[in-house]
Design a protein around this motif. Structure first.
Motif, short mmCIF file in Angstrom:
data_model
loop_
_atom_site.label_atom_id
_atom_site.label_comp_id
_atom_site.label_asym_id
_atom_site.label_seq_id
_atom_site.Cartn_x
_atom_site.Cartn_y
_atom_site.Cartn_z
N TYR A 45 -13.22 2.13 0.85
CA TYR A 45 -12.41 2.70 2.19
C TYR A 45 -11.18 3.10 1.61
O TYR A 45 -10.65 4.65 1.98
CB TYR A 45 -12.38 1.32 2.87
N ALA A 60 -8.83 0.33 7.63
CA ALA A 60 -9.42 -0.38 6.78
C ALA A 60 -9.71 -0.90 5.29
O ALA A 60 -10.63 -1.79 6.43
CB ALA A 60 -11.37 0.82 6.99
N ASP A 89 -9.95 -4.77 5.25
CA ASP A 89 -10.61 -5.66 4.15
C ASP A 89 -10.02 -6.97 4.18
O ASP A 89 -10.03 -7.94 3.02
CB ASP A 89 -11.84 -4.98 3.95
N ASP A 119 -9.21 5.98 4.00
CA ASP A 119 -9.11 4.90 4.91
C ASP A 119 -8.52 3.59 4.54
O ASP A 119 -8.51 2.51 4.61
CB ASP A 119 -11.22 4.19 5.21
#
Length: 254
Positions: free
Chosen positions: A101, A109, A113, A106
């Protein structure tokens, strides 16, 4: 990120002796191809392994790694997601998906995680460092500083986290402390080109021109990529102010 060995799997399925040998051979070939950088071939072997072991999370995660290495980011994220579904308590698939990501930009995101990793293991230095990278991508430098510092404190040998800490300090205007941090890394790891290149830029900007040029001589012998400002800005992702100062050095002094 690193290759994951067997062990994250569902209940075993009985195989013939011939199939067991085929699986072992495929696994060996997949690791060899992965580690030698033959990612297209490695992906083929991991895919064949999944035909035999579709419930082994490590294989999905390892195929994700070779797909990232080929810049097939969406396919890699899909593999990591499948690995997470099979082994939700394992940190590596979250860490690897977060890194993918990050490459996509991103940041939210990726942070989500890394938060999952840190919920499972609050002292996972890689997740702390990487969350700092994503926070930096969002421009939240204070949060990044806190995560980089904790990552370096949790793992005193994690030199990159210590360098990232110095870079983030520089971005918020604390050039004196940043240079102090970078000097300490260079003393401990004299061949760490990233630390020396960052120190070059910081010293040049603070009028320590002779020392900056001396640092750059070492950088030039260690890693030529720091002469490429596009690489420094977009791949290594230095903070803007330090990248600007390195570019100034390269234009006027390097």
């Amino acid at each position: 990120m690193g290759w994951i060995g067997p062990g994250i799997a569902a209940e075993p399925v009985p195989y013939t002796q011939s199939e067991i040998q085929t699986i072992a051979t495929l696994r060996e070939k997949a690791f060899i191809a992965s580690q030698s950088g033959d990612y297209e071939e490695a992906e083929r072997f991991w895919t064949q392994l999944l035909e035999y072991l579709p419930n082994e999370a490590a294989i999905w995660s390892n195929r994700g790694l070779v797909r990232v290495s080929q810049y097939h980011l969406d396919d890699a994220i899909s593999d990591y997601t499948q690995a997470i579904a099979l082994a939700p308590e394992e940190v590596d698939p979250y860490l690897n998906r977060g890194a993918a990501y990050e490459v996509k930009g991103d940041w939210d995101a990726a942070i989500a995680d890394y938060n999952r990793v840190l919920a499972l293991d609050p002292d996972e230095a890689g997740a702390l460092n990487n969350r700092g990278n994503a926070e930096a991508g969002l421009g939240d430098w204070e949060a990044a500083i806190a995560d980089y510092q904790k990552a370096a404190d949790v793992d005193p040998n994690f030199a990159l986290a210590r360098v990232n800490y110095g870079l983030a300090l520089y971005e918020v205007g604390d050039s004196s402390k940043a240079i102090q941090v970078l000097r300490s890394v260079v003393r401990k790891y004299p061949n760490f080109a990233d630390a020396r290149a960052a120190l070059t830029a910081g010293l040049w900007a603070t009028e320590k021109r002779g020392e900056a040029e001396s640092q750059w001589v070492a950088v030039s012998g260690l890693d030529k990529r720091y002469q490429d400002m596009d690489w420094v800005r977009t791949i290594r992702r230095w903070p803007p102010s330090l990248a600007d100062d390195l570019e100034q050095f390269l234009t006027l002094g390097g």
